[in-house]
Design a protein around this motif. Structure first.
Motif, PDB file in Angstrom:
ATOM      1  N   VAL A  93      19.803   8.919  19.168  1.00 55.56           N
ATOM      2  CA  VAL A  93      20.846   9.677  19.860  1.00 55.56           C
ATOM      3  C   VAL A  93      22.066   9.752  18.944  1.00 55.56           C
ATOM      4  N   ASN A  94      22.498  10.966  18.644  1.00 58.47           N
ATOM      5  CA  ASN A  94      23.630  11.157  17.747  1.00 58.47           C
ATOM      6  C   ASN A  94      24.932  10.776  18.445  1.00 58.47           C
ATOM      7  N   LEU A  95      25.643   9.833  17.860  1.00 55.67           N
ATOM      8  CA  LEU A  95      26.925   9.376  18.400  1.00 55.67           C
ATOM      9  C   LEU A  95      27.921   9.257  17.253  1.00 55.67           C
ATOM     10  N   ASP A  96      28.188  10.373  16.615  1.00 55.40           N
ATOM     11  CA  ASP A  96      29.048  10.374  15.432  1.00 55.40           C
ATOM     12  C   ASP A  96      30.430   9.839  15.778  1.00 55.40           C
ATOM     13  N   PRO A  97      30.953   8.903  14.973  1.00 53.96           N
ATOM     14  CA  PRO A  97      32.234   8.273  15.298  1.00 53.96           C
ATOM     15  C   PRO A  97      33.386   9.258  15.395  1.00 53.96           C
ATOM     16  N   GLY A  98      33.321  10.340  14.606  1.00 54.70           N
ATOM     17  CA  GLY A  98      34.393  11.320  14.658  1.00 54.70           C
ATOM     18  C   GLY A  98      34.518  12.007  15.996  1.00 54.70           C
ATOM     19  N   GLN A  99      33.436  12.037  16.758  1.00 55.31           N
ATOM     20  CA  GLN A  99      33.468  12.686  18.068  1.00 55.31           C
ATOM     21  C   GLN A  99      34.458  11.999  18.994  1.00 55.31           C
ATOM     22  N   PHE A 100      34.390  10.670  19.053  1.00 58.98           N
ATOM     23  CA  PHE A 100      35.270   9.932  19.944  1.00 58.98           C
ATOM     24  C   PHE A 100      36.730  10.022  19.504  1.00 58.98           C
ATOM     25  N   LYS A 101      36.941   9.899  18.197  1.00 60.52           N
ATOM     26  CA  LYS A 101      38.320   9.987  17.696  1.00 60.52           C
ATOM     27  C   LYS A 101      38.900  11.376  17.915  1.00 60.52           C
ATOM     28  N   THR A 258      24.545   3.789  10.784  1.00 62.36           N
ATOM     29  CA  THR A 258      25.570   4.680  10.252  1.00 62.36           C
ATOM     30  C   THR A 258      25.136   5.178   8.889  1.00 62.36           C
ATOM     31  N   LYS A 259      25.300   6.484   8.659  1.00 59.83           N
ATOM     32  CA  LYS A 259      24.805   7.102   7.430  1.00 59.83           C
ATOM     33  C   LYS A 259      25.863   8.003   6.826  1.00 59.83           C
ATOM     34  N   ASN A 260      26.046   7.857   5.508  1.00 57.91           N
ATOM     35  CA  ASN A 260      26.951   8.726   4.758  1.00 57.91           C
ATOM     36  C   ASN A 260      26.165   9.816   4.044  1.00 57.91           C
ATOM     37  N   GLY A 261      26.905  10.743   3.413  1.00 56.76           N
ATOM     38  CA  GLY A 261      26.260  11.759   2.580  1.00 56.76           C
ATOM     39  C   GLY A 261      26.255  13.146   3.172  1.00 56.76           C
ATOM     40  N   ASP A 262      26.691  13.276   4.424  1.00 56.80           N
ATOM     41  CA  ASP A 262      26.756  14.588   5.059  1.00 56.80           C
ATOM     42  C   ASP A 262      28.228  14.981   5.203  1.00 56.80           C
ATOM     43  N   GLU A 263      28.453  16.169   5.736  1.00 55.87           N
ATOM     44  CA  GLU A 263      29.815  16.655   5.924  1.00 55.87           C
ATOM     45  C   GLU A 263      30.656  15.672   6.735  1.00 55.87           C
ATOM     46  N   ASN A 264      30.004  15.060   7.755  1.00 56.79           N
ATOM     47  CA  ASN A 264      30.661  14.061   8.590  1.00 56.79           C
ATOM     48  C   ASN A 264      29.820  12.796   8.624  1.00 56.79           C
ATOM     49  N   ILE A 265      30.482  11.675   8.828  1.00 54.64           N
ATOM     50  CA  ILE A 265      29.754  10.416   8.959  1.00 54.64           C
ATOM     51  C   ILE A 265      28.860  10.493  10.192  1.00 54.64           C
ATOM     52  N   ALA A 266      27.595  10.156   9.999  1.00 54.81           N
ATOM     53  CA  ALA A 266      26.629  10.243  11.101  1.00 54.81           C
ATOM     54  C   ALA A 266      26.300   8.855  11.612  1.00 54.81           C
ATOM     55  N   ARG A 267      26.186   8.758  12.910  1.00 51.51           N
ATOM     56  CA  ARG A 267      25.803   7.489  13.521  1.00 51.51           C
ATOM     57  C   ARG A 267      24.830   7.784  14.650  1.00 51.51           C
ATOM     58  N   THR A 268      23.747   7.009  14.715  1.00 52.33           N
ATOM     59  CA  THR A 268      22.739   7.204  15.767  1.00 52.33           C
ATOM     60  C   THR A 268      22.522   5.901  16.522  1.00 52.33           C
ATOM     61  N   TYR A 269      22.085   6.070  17.768  1.00 52.51           N
ATOM     62  CA  TYR A 269      21.745   4.942  18.630  1.00 52.51           C
ATOM     63  C   TYR A 269      20.281   5.087  19.022  1.00 52.51           C
ATOM     64  N   GLN A 270      19.532   3.990  18.973  1.00 53.26           N
ATOM     65  CA  GLN A 270      18.120   4.019  19.341  1.00 53.26           C
ATOM     66  C   GLN A 270      17.767   2.730  20.061  1.00 53.26           C
ATOM     67  N   ALA A 271      16.886   2.833  21.056  1.00 53.36           N
ATOM     68  CA  ALA A 271      16.490   1.656  21.830  1.00 53.36           C
ATOM     69  C   ALA A 271      14.985   1.660  22.058  1.00 53.36           C
ATOM     70  N   GLU A 272      14.443   0.487  22.324  1.00 50.82           N
ATOM     71  CA  GLU A 272      13.018   0.369  22.631  1.00 50.82           C
ATOM     72  C   GLU A 272      12.791  -0.803  23.572  1.00 50.82           C
ATOM     73  N   TRP A 273      11.684  -0.736  24.311  1.00 54.73           N
ATOM     74  CA  TRP A 273      11.339  -1.765  25.292  1.00 54.73           C
ATOM     75  C   TRP A 273       9.873  -1.584  25.676  1.00 54.73           C
ATOM     76  N   SER A 274       9.392  -2.409  26.575  1.00 52.49           N
ATOM     77  CA  SER A 274       7.996  -2.280  27.013  1.00 52.49           C
ATOM     78  C   SER A 274       7.861  -2.717  28.459  1.00 52.49           C
ATOM     79  N   TYR A 275       6.779  -2.329  29.084  1.00 47.28           N
ATOM     80  CA  TYR A 275       6.447  -2.763  30.441  1.00 47.28           C
ATOM     81  C   TYR A 275       4.939  -2.755  30.602  1.00 47.28           C
ATOM     82  N   ASN A 276       4.449  -3.534  31.547  1.00 50.63           N
ATOM     83  CA  ASN A 276       3.017  -3.631  31.797  1.00 50.63           C
ATOM     84  C   ASN A 276       2.648  -2.862  33.059  1.00 50.63           C
ATOM     85  N   VAL A 277       1.490  -2.234  33.034  1.00 53.49           N
ATOM     86  CA  VAL A 277       1.004  -1.440  34.164  1.00 53.49           C
ATOM     87  C   VAL A 277      -0.320  -2.014  34.657  1.00 53.49           C
TER      88      VAL A 277
END
Length: 322
Positions: A93-101, A258-277
């Motif tokens: 999920v893209n959550l670029d720091p510049g967005q909040f500022k 957090t990743k550099n090298g683009d026009e704006n600093i890019a930051r992503t959020y990712q999550a994972e989990w599991s469940y039994n069925v």
């Protein structure tokens, strides 16, 4: 945005997700009368096995008090109920720091919003996955499937489905169904009773007969053009207590990058989990189904092996209609 802001964002995303989901799971378990149970757990490995004694068929015999001779023996054996672990996660999920500022917003707000959205989608995913597995397991047992595809869902169709359990029909506590056949059912002048629970795409209501309707437009409850060209086939499940059990493994993990090298600093959020069925009366086939199954494998009937001796000891019945 400071590093402390990132920690706050992650904390709010997780706290919001777990708190909302825990609250709604409690409501869902109660409202569905325990037919679909979502509960916390911590299973290790790819499967969860539970061994128990099988019921001995013909345990009582008629004895000839005046006779003699050998009697064929019975064997006390074990059955194994196997739940399968399902891996889930989010896309980045893209959550670029510049967005909040740029908009001068607190990252806590975004974290809470993301967590609440994730809670809704997680609940829907677990329900859809579980319903698909339950239908796949039950559909292969023809003795508990009522073919009502000649018409739409009616009280008669549901009654004929419940009839499949014979003298155990009162064990069926809830109908899991798509909203389309539910409205067909209401067209037969049955009143809509008290509204019990609403959350995201899941809706639970009660009917005049004492069983509840758990209504969700799950894709696993409809086969497009299943009866004939242009006519959909709907699968309504009549479930008993603990028919479908979903265990959350409490292994939620998230990460920022957090990743550099683009026009704006890019930051992503990712999550994972599991469940039994797990589906009552059926064990996951480790050989055919394998580890970490995808949606197609979970919805494949041959990956669920019926171990219950009696059909009245499985998850429930299926009513097929247009």
């Amino acid at each position: 945005m400071a590093l402390s802001d990132l920690a706050v964002f992650s904390e709010y995303a997780y706290d919001s997700m777990t708190e909302v989901l825990a609250q709604q799971v409690a409501l869902f378990n109660a409202a569905s009368r325990g037919t679909i149970t979502l509960q916390p757990a911590a299973h290790q490995g790819d499967y969860s096995d539970r061994a128990f004694y099988a019921k001995i068929d013909g345990l009582v015999r008629r004895r000839n008090a005046y006779g003699s001779g050998s009697v064929t023996g019975k064997t006390l054996s074990h059955l194994v109920d196997t739940m399968v672990k399902v891996a889930a996660g989010t896309p980045p999920v893209n959550l670029d720091p510049g967005q909040f500022k740029w908009i001068q917003r607190n990252p806590e707000e975004a974290g809470a919003a993301l967590g609440q959205q994730l809670a809704v989608d997680t609940l829907a995913d677990m329900l859809n996955t579980g319903v698909a597995a339950t239908y796949a397991a039950l559909a292969q047992v023809t003795e508990v499937v009522h073919d009502g595809t000649a018409g739409s869902l009616t009280p008669t169709a549901l009654n004929n489905g419940a009839r499949k359990f014979g003298d155990r029909s009162n064990a069926i506590l809830a109908w899991i169904l798509h909203s389309s056949p539910l409205h067909d059912f209401y067209n037969d002048n049955l009143a809509n009773a008290e509204r019990l629970f609403t959350y995201g795409t899941v809706n639970v209501i009660a009917d005049p007969f004492g069983r509840v309707f758990v209504t969700t437009d799950s894709p696993s409850l409809v086969t497009v053009d299943g009866v004939s060209a242009g006519v959909d086939e709907y699968h309504t499940l009549g479930l008993v207590a603990d028919a479908l059990v979903i265990n959350q493994n409490n292994d939620f993990t998230d990460n920022f990058e957090t990743k550099n090298g683009d026009e704006n600093i890019a930051r992503t959020y990712q999550a994972e989990w599991s469940y039994n069925v797990g589906v009552k009366g059926f064990a996951w086939d480790k050989t055919n189904g394998g580890k970490s199954p995808n949606d197609a494998a979970l919805a494949t009937s041959t990956n669920w092996d019926k171990y219950a001796t009696s059909n009245k000891d499985i998850a429930g019945v299926v009513v097929e209609t247009r």
